[in-house]
Scaffold this motif. Structure first.
Motif: not given
Ligand SMILES: C[C@](O)(C(=O)O)[C@H](CC(=O)O)C(=O)O
Ligand SMILES: [Mg+2]
Length: 300
Positions: A4-7, A10-11, A14, A83
């Motif tokens: 995934a590109t989202t840490s 951050d997940k 969100a 993500d």
């Protein structure tokens, strides 16, 4: 590609924001990392990591035989490829309240966005079976306090699952849920609710998001997303559905292989090689090495 590109942080942030927006978030159960990618590709809001699925995957019944290491390991494998936020079933927390705190940290390190801890006694069982038992209020509260104290990222969602509805009825379940929220739970998973009216009553009893478990062949009717939204549910899970669908297909395929001796008649029901490669983002690996993806796979 690869991950995934989202840490994880951050997940989690969100996930919190989307929950606060009041929309209903749909979390099908991912039975492996690949199916988590499919859930994301098909436009869902999150992935659920089910204890029932993980135990079944290991050929075990869902009675608390899986270890923290196994559940955290599977959570890490799944969380890293999507993500989307992942919500993991941490059963009773793998021991005493101090173990619950450790479990929370392991899950947090695995990159999940949230987890739930339930108030069943050990050995636990599927919440839709008869004969389950719950712990007293004091221990249930201590589990949740330990979970909340254990987390380092305040955005990690600590969800309290209560199995009281199936044991002592709805009023006792709403009382328990209120106490678990007072103990710090960010959300409530009321297990084995029978009707939409019961979800509505739970919704009214607590001021945190509630989850609906739409597991098949259990105690709850299979309500639609729209009807769950109407009664104020915030997250819906279909924990075992993809595994049931996949295993159902596998049974049909094996029977066909026994009778026909080939699978030509089932090709239309299989995920095409082209779709699998697309899901794996095969083509993008050419960025590392242009010899990796030098062919075309077409669907006719
Ligand atoms: C949600 C659940 O805890 C799970 O492990 O997925 C199970 C699902 C099931 O057994 O159908 C549950 O106890 O409801
Ligand atoms: Mg479970």
């Amino acid at each position: 590609m690869l991950y995934a590109t989202t840490s994880a942080a951050d997940k989690r942030a969100a996930f919190r924001a989307r929950l606060a927006s009041g929309e209903l978030l749909r979390f099908p159960g991912a039975f492996n990392p690949l199916s988590a990618r499919l859930i994301e590709q098909r436009g869902f809001e999150g992935v659920y990591i089910s204890g029932a699925v993980l135990s079944a995957d290991l050929g075990l019944p869902d009675i608390g035989l899986t270890t923290l290491t196994e559940v955290a390991g599977r959570s890490r494998q799944i969380a890293r490829v999507t993500d989307l936020p992942a919500l993991v079933d941490a059963d009773t927390g793998f021991g005493e309240p101090m173990n619950v705190a450790r479990s929370v940290q392991e899950m947090e390190d695995a990159g999940v966005a949230g987890l739930h801890i339930e108030d069943q006694v050990n050995p636990k069982r599927c919440g839709h079976l008869d004969g389950k038992e719950v712990v007293g209020l004091d221990l249930a509260v201590r589990r949740i306090r330990a979970a909340v104290d254990g987390r380092r990222d305040p955005n990690l969602l600590i969800m309290a699952r209560t199995d009281v509805r199936g044991v002592e009825g709805l009023d006792a379940a709403t009382d328990r849920a209120r106490a678990l929220v007072d103990a710090g739970a960010d959300a409530i998973f009321p297990e084995a609710m029978a009707t939409l009216a019961e979800f509505e009553a739970m919704r009214a009893a607590v001021d945190v998001p509630i989850l609906a478990n739409m597991t098949e062949f259990g105690k709850s009717e299979l309500f639609s997303v729209d009807s769950l939204r109407d009664v104020g549910v915030s997250i819906v899970i279909w924990p075992v559905s993809l595994l049931r669908l996949a295993m159902g297909s596998a049974v049909r395929g094996l029977d066909e292989l026994q009778s026909a001796g080939h699978l030509t008649g089932l090709l239309g029901q299989m995920q095409h090689r082209a779709d699998l490669y697309d899901l794996l983002d095969y083509e993008s690996y050419g960025r590392f090495d242009s010899n990796v993806f030098t062919f075309t796979v077409t669907k006719d």
